[in-house]
Design an enzyme around this catalytic site. Structure first.
Site, PDB file in Angstrom:
ATOM      1  N   TYR A  52      14.167 -33.748  40.253  1.00  0.00           N
ATOM      2  CA  TYR A  52      13.334 -33.963  41.436  1.00  0.00           C
ATOM      3  C   TYR A  52      12.876 -32.597  41.932  1.00  0.00           C
ATOM      4  O   TYR A  52      13.680 -31.667  42.043  1.00  0.00           O
ATOM      5  CB  TYR A  52      14.133 -34.666  42.555  1.00  0.00           C
ATOM      6  CG  TYR A  52      13.375 -34.680  43.868  1.00  0.00           C
ATOM      7  CD1 TYR A  52      12.565 -35.754  44.194  1.00  0.00           C
ATOM      8  CD2 TYR A  52      13.431 -33.591  44.745  1.00  0.00           C
ATOM      9  CE1 TYR A  52      11.831 -35.755  45.372  1.00  0.00           C
ATOM     10  CE2 TYR A  52      12.692 -33.577  45.921  1.00  0.00           C
ATOM     11  CZ  TYR A  52      11.903 -34.664  46.236  1.00  0.00           C
ATOM     12  OH  TYR A  52      11.161 -34.654  47.386  1.00  0.00           O
ATOM     13  N   GLU A  58       5.228 -33.742  45.788  1.00  0.00           N
ATOM     14  CA  GLU A  58       6.454 -34.149  45.120  1.00  0.00           C
ATOM     15  C   GLU A  58       6.214 -34.432  43.641  1.00  0.00           C
ATOM     16  O   GLU A  58       5.207 -35.047  43.294  1.00  0.00           O
ATOM     17  CB  GLU A  58       6.918 -35.443  45.789  1.00  0.00           C
ATOM     18  CG  GLU A  58       8.391 -35.707  45.753  1.00  0.00           C
ATOM     19  CD  GLU A  58       8.718 -36.974  46.553  1.00  0.00           C
ATOM     20  OE1 GLU A  58       9.336 -36.860  47.613  1.00  0.00           O
ATOM     21  OE2 GLU A  58       8.331 -38.073  46.104  1.00  0.00           O
TER      22      GLU A  58
END
Ligand code: GDP
Ligand code: MN
Length: 376
Positions: A101, A189
């Site tokens: 992530y 993101e």
């Protein structure tokens, strides 16, 4: 403003971030053709402005072109969290060894951007943050220096990125930070960031949300703007020069002056109800403006009653009354109207409204209580 995955990936690719090869499609046949052109296997991905598409069935792996077409038939038209899928992104499937992530958002407490990296990628990062907070490494770059190379490497060490990918991931983190700044993003993101079997690192997904207040200096991104059905009223109101914010309650609100409208929201809340919107018609609103405002509020299907709260300074009560009468005459609203008129020409306004199908109250609290009662 949110970008679609394929749009965000184009922005990332221009900044040097590796992305899988892909193309968009809007029909099952186009998806099939894209799968053949890209080479199999492919992933077929719904393009909607929400996360969690994978869990909702909007992301499917296909080993053959026929399978890709079948997935497209299932995904096109699918409803994901209230949004209908109209576009699909077909991508060459990654050979995944690990999912990371990587994301950047604003840390309001520190008044800085925060860069977050975790080796627990792919899933809900909110859940990781809640259940395994130690699994997310963070860095707060000095806005005048940006994300320095040493800080990006330190972040990779802290997160536990495998040594072989440390430089690549640190490089992507720095590119991501540059994109974050350059696009006036609120959030950016890559989840997951794939480490592939051959050791290369590619962006598996991309989310980019740009600050609406910066759109004037992001003309290129502004072309990505799509108006969702629930944003239509906001766009119409904006075009008419109103301050309008849609909320999720049932009492439609119209007032003059931001402060008065905010107190009106409070009054409705205090009376046990919830506001469907914030709408400030501004000062000196004429008949036509009041009519337009009422029509915007009435177009919201959640509205069960409308509370019009006018304190006349430069706004004249008789003009407001004429606007209301025009709506009653032309659109015959099916929801009850509650009005509180005071200030300039309030008496003339009330006289005009005499006999009209609406409820008039002299104080804000009385009117709020009545609107809440009628909305429930
Ligand atoms: P989201 O659910 O909206 O965040 O959509 P993502 O693009 O993140 O995809 C969800 C999940 O699908 C990922 O975490 C992966 O596990 C899987 N996935 C996405 N792309 C690929 C791919 O190229 N290959 C494989 N094998 N799985 C993928
Ligand atoms: Mn994702």
């Amino acid at each position: 403003m949110k970008l679609h995955e394929f749009q965000a990936k184009q922005v990332l690719a221009r900044a040097g971030v590796a992305i899988p090869e892909g193309r968009t499609a809007t029909t099952p046949e186009e998806v099939e053709a894209a799968a053949i052109a890209l080479g199999l296997p492919v992933v077929v991905k719904a393009q909607v402005h929400v996360g969690g598409r994978g869990k909702a069935g909007g992301v499917k792996l296909a080993k053959t072109a026929a399978e890709a077409k079948a997935h497209a038939m299932a995904i096109l038209g699918m409803d994901i969290k209230g949004l209908t899928v109209r576009t699909i992104y077909v991508e060459r499937a990654a050979k995944i060894a690990k999912e990371l992530y990587l994301g950047i958002t604003i840390d309001r407490d520190r008044r800085r951007a925060v860069v977050m990296l975790s080796t627990v990628g792919g899933m809900d990062i909110e859940e990781v943050a809640a259940t395994q907070p130690g699994k997310i490494a963070r860095s707060w770059p000095d806005p005048t220096l940006g994300l320095r190379a040493y800080a990006a490497r330190a972040l990779c060490f802290e997160a536990g990125v495998p040594e072989a990918q440390r430089d690549a991931v640190a490089g992507i983190a720095r590119q991501l930070y540059d994109v974050f700044r350059a696009t006036d993003a609120m959030t950016i993101e890559i989840n997951p960031l794939f480490i592939q079997e051959d050791g290369t690192v590619v962006a598996g997904d991309a989310k980019l949300e740009v600050d609406d207040n910066a759109m004037y200096r992001q003309p290129e991104l502004a072309t990505y703007k799509e108006i969702a059905p629930d944003e239509e009223q906001e766009e119409r109101a904006k075009a008419l020069g109103f301050s309008y914010v849609q909320l999720d309650g049932t009492v439609g609100i119209i007032g003059n002056g931001a402060g008065l409208v905010m107190s009106t929201l409070d009054a409705v809340k205090n009376a046990g109800g919830s506001a469907a919107n914030f709408l400030d018609v501004g000062g000196g609103a004429k008949e036509s403006v009041v009519k337009a405002a009422l029509e915007i509020v009435l177009a919201n299907p959640r509205v069960k009653a409308i509370f019009i709260n006018i304190f006349g300074g430069i706004t004249r009560g008789d003009e407001v009354a004429k606007g209301i009468l025009a709506v009653l005459r032309d659109t015959k609203p099916k929801v009850p109207l509650v009005i509180r008129l005071s200030g300039t020409e309030a008496e003339a306004g009330r006289a005009l409204l005499e006999g009209a199908p609406l409820v008039s109250r002299t104080t804000m609290d009385e009117a709020a209580a009545e609107a809440v009662r009628l909305a429930t």
